[in-house]
Enzyme design. Structure first.
Site, PDB file in Angstrom:
ATOM      1  N   ASP A 290       0.858  -1.190   0.000  1.00 23.91           N
ATOM      2  CA  ASP A 290       0.000   0.000   0.000  1.00 23.91           C
ATOM      3  C   ASP A 290       0.888   1.232   0.000  1.00 23.91           C
ATOM      4  OD1 ASP A 290      -3.230   0.382   0.663  1.00 23.91           O
ATOM      5  OD2 ASP A 290      -2.006   2.150   1.096  1.00 23.91           O
ATOM      6  N   CYS A 385     -14.907  -0.866  -4.799  1.00 26.35           N
ATOM      7  CA  CYS A 385     -16.163  -0.672  -4.066  1.00 26.35           C
ATOM      8  C   CYS A 385     -16.904   0.506  -4.696  1.00 26.35           C
ATOM      9  CB  CYS A 385     -15.911  -0.445  -2.575  1.00 26.35           C
ATOM     10  SG  CYS A 385     -14.785   0.912  -2.218  1.00 26.35           S
TER      11      CYS A 385
HETATM   12  C1  LIG Z   1      -9.992   0.409  -1.556  1.00 32.31           C
HETATM   13  S1  LIG Z   1      -8.650   0.707  -0.496  1.00 32.31           S
HETATM   14  C2  LIG Z   1      -8.098  -0.919  -0.196  1.00 32.31           C
HETATM   15  C3  LIG Z   1      -8.897  -1.699   0.829  1.00 32.31           C
HETATM   16  C4  LIG Z   1      -8.216  -2.989   1.232  1.00 32.31           C
HETATM   17  N1  LIG Z   1      -7.917  -3.826   0.104  1.00 32.31           N
HETATM   18  C5  LIG Z   1      -9.006  -3.802   2.248  1.00 32.31           C
HETATM   19  O1  LIG Z   1      -9.627  -4.797   1.889  1.00 32.31           O
HETATM   20  O2  LIG Z   1      -9.005  -3.439   3.427  1.00 32.31           O
HETATM   21  C6  LIG Z   1      -7.447   1.307  -1.617  1.00 32.31           C
HETATM   22  C7  LIG Z   1      -6.036   1.452  -1.075  1.00 32.31           C
HETATM   23  O3  LIG Z   1      -5.188   1.761  -2.173  1.00 32.31           O
HETATM   24  C8  LIG Z   1      -4.093   2.486  -1.689  1.00 32.31           C
HETATM   25  N2  LIG Z   1      -3.436   3.092  -2.869  1.00 32.31           N
HETATM   26  C9  LIG Z   1      -3.886   4.078  -3.665  1.00 32.31           C
HETATM   27  N3  LIG Z   1      -3.042   4.314  -4.678  1.00 32.31           N
HETATM   28  C10 LIG Z   1      -2.017   3.436  -4.544  1.00 32.31           C
HETATM   29  C11 LIG Z   1      -0.829   3.185  -5.278  1.00 32.31           C
HETATM   30  N4  LIG Z   1      -0.516   3.872  -6.364  1.00 32.31           N
HETATM   31  N5  LIG Z   1       0.014   2.219  -4.833  1.00 32.31           N
HETATM   32  C12 LIG Z   1      -0.287   1.516  -3.698  1.00 32.31           C
HETATM   33  N6  LIG Z   1      -1.412   1.708  -2.979  1.00 32.31           N
HETATM   34  C13 LIG Z   1      -2.258   2.656  -3.389  1.00 32.31           C
HETATM   35  C14 LIG Z   1      -4.723   3.437  -0.701  1.00 32.31           C
HETATM   36  O4  LIG Z   1      -3.766   3.899   0.239  1.00 32.31           O
HETATM   37  C15 LIG Z   1      -5.799   2.564  -0.056  1.00 32.31           C
HETATM   38  O5  LIG Z   1      -5.349   2.015   1.143  1.00 32.31           O
END
Ligand SMILES: C[S@@+](CC[C@H](N)C(=O)[O-])C[C@H]1O[C@@H](n2cnc3c(N)ncnc32)[C@H](O)[C@@H]1O
Length: 455
Positions: A290, A385
């Site tokens: 992340d 989501c």
């Molecule tokens: C929808 S949430 C994920 C929820 C998680 N999979 C769960 O089930 O608890 C999206 C995540 O993507 C991360 N994120 C956004 N852009 C990113 C990137 N370029 N590289 C890595 N992580 C990223 C955000 O910090 C966030 O925590």
């Protein structure tokens, strides 16, 4: 906003210790709700960042005030359109720019008067008092009093004249859902958003036992669902790590990777870690990536509490080159989150059409990176989501056209027999799914997932 007791003024002499501020019951809750409403509407901050801020308005509230503040904030956001419409009937001109927290004070009081079982006089008099303590809003305390009194008198007629589905849903979202799902379903989605959803838990084992202990029910996918719960940390099973909070729909994508025991699985965009926990619990060797160090910290806390482990990597996936590939990849991509409006009603207020376009571009780039990180023959599950096809179905069409991927249809048996969620071999859940007689026991977050094999 912070209430300023009259007594504090005389204690301001050098060295004098200010006595702790003692507020009448219910005042601290209103102050917190007003500050949070101002943060969302005027500063465009997500409500969660205000609720979780250790120096924010909710920090240090006693449990009763906190529960009341949360309830007011929830209604203020969920019913924002009706509240704005109702206030607009009595406030003739738009409020002046320099009026402090006036708009939030009116909004929070109207939320109580229109939708909550609190005494009208308490809602009005606290609002007038708080307006008179706000440096810029104090000139408008007469207006606050007059508007709120007229609102209490006109409440029933106003509510009867309002279309709640239309008023509380931004037009652009309603138009998109109508195009994607038809007018009736779009309206039903808007109505589902008015209900605070139940609490869903993913349990490590024995869902029936935990449903009994927690007085909940077991859903077809083994999620335990309950309403009227107390604070999460005080519930049986929290300390011992028997379960974690996860919407039933959010619990489905990780299952689509099939048997993961002993496999190297990359959980991309992993925080706060609901899916990492599911994969680790099923014996996968998980690398959870992340971009947010803070959010990864929560993944570690969750793993520790549940007694599981995973390798955690703080990195931007677009620039992450670990020099290896994985047997399977789960990409739960950042998205508009419009599927979670039931739980986060501020999403409807804060997102703009342009956000969907920029997120769709990021998702496409992340899918391409996910394919690079996957072994040939390995499985990729992509999920969001979001209720927006641009972040789901359309993304899949584009990926199939440009990347070495083949779609592997999802079978209802893989998701607890919920055949209504399998649309053209892909998973699409809506807030209207899984209806129940008690409305709060029904519904799902809006989720999309598709499964591919790398060719
Ligand atoms: C929808 S949430 C994920 C929820 C998680 N999979 C769960 O089930 O608890 C999206 C995540 O993507 C991360 N994120 C956004 N852009 C990113 C990137 N370029 N590289 C890595 N992580 C990223 C955000 O910090 C966030 O925590």
């Amino acid at each position: 906003m912070s209430p300023r007791p009259a007594a504090a003024k005389s204690d301001r002499s050098k060295g004098a210790k200010r006595p702790p501020v003692k507020l009448a019951p219910g005042v601290a809750a209103r102050v917190a709700a007003i500050t949070a409403v101002h943060a969302v509407f005027a500063e465009h901050r997500p409500a969660d960042t205000v609720l979780d801020d250790p120096h924010g308005p909710f920090a240090g509230l006693d449990p009763r005030e906190r529960a009341l503040a949360r309830a007011i904030l929830g209604i203020a956001l969920r019913r924002h359109g009706q509240i704005i419409d109702a206030l607009g009937r009595f406030v003739e001109k738009s409020l002046p720019r320099k009026s402090g927290h006036l708009a939030a004070i009116l909004h929070v009081a109207a939320a109580q008067i229109l939708f909550m079982d609190v005494a009208d006089h308490a809602a009005v008099s606290i609002a007038v008092d708080l307006a008179s303590q706000d440096h810029d809003a104090r000139h408008f305390k007469g207006l606050v009093n007059a508007v709120l009194r007229r609102l209490t008198e006109g409440r029933d007629a106003i509510l009867a004249s309002q279309d709640e589905a239309v008023l509380n849903t931004p037009d652009w979202l309603a138009a998109g859902w109508t195009k994607a799902y038809g007018a009736d379903t779009a309206r039903a989605i808007a109505i589902a958003h008015l209900e605070e959803p139940a609490l869903d838990l993913t349990v490590r084992s024995d869902p029936a036992l935990w449903a009994e202990k927690l007085e909940g029910i077991v859903l077809p996918n083994d999620t335990v669902r309950l309403v009227g719960h107390r604070s999460i940390e005080s519930m049986p099973g929290f300390e011992e790590g028997a379960w974690w909070v996860q919407d039933a729909a959010a619990a489905l994508p990780a299952r689509l990777l099939g048997t993961v025991e002993g496999k190297a699985v990359a959980d991309l965009c992993a925080a706060p870690g609901g899916k990492t926990l599911q994969l680790a619990a099923r014996g996968a060797r998980v690398t959870a990536v992340d971009i947010s160090v803070d959010r990864l910290h929560r993944v570690r806390q969750n793993l520790d509490r549940i007694g599981l482990d995973a390798e955690l990597v703080a990195a931007d996936i677009l620039d992450w080159h670990p020099g290896r590939t994985f047997d399977a990849v789960l990409l739960d991509a950042p998205c508009s989150s419009t599927g979670t409006i039931r739980r986060h009603p501020d999403v409807a207020l804060l997102k703009r059409p342009a956000d969907i376009a920029s997120l769709a571009k990021l998702q496409a780039d992340l899918i391409a990176r996910a394919v690079d990180l996957l072994e040939p023959g390995g499985v990729l599950v992509y999920s969001t989501c979001s209720l927006e096809p641009a972040e789901g179905e359309i993304q899949v069409q584009r990926a199939l056209a440009r990347l070495p991927l083949r779609l592997v249809p999802i079978e209802p048996s893989e998701i607890g027999g919920l055949s209504e969620l399998c649309r053209s071999g892909q998973l699409r859940s809506l807030p209207t799914d899984l209806p129940a007689t008690e409305p709060r026991m029904g519904g799902l977050d809006g989720f999309f997932a598709a499964r591919f094999v790398k060719t």
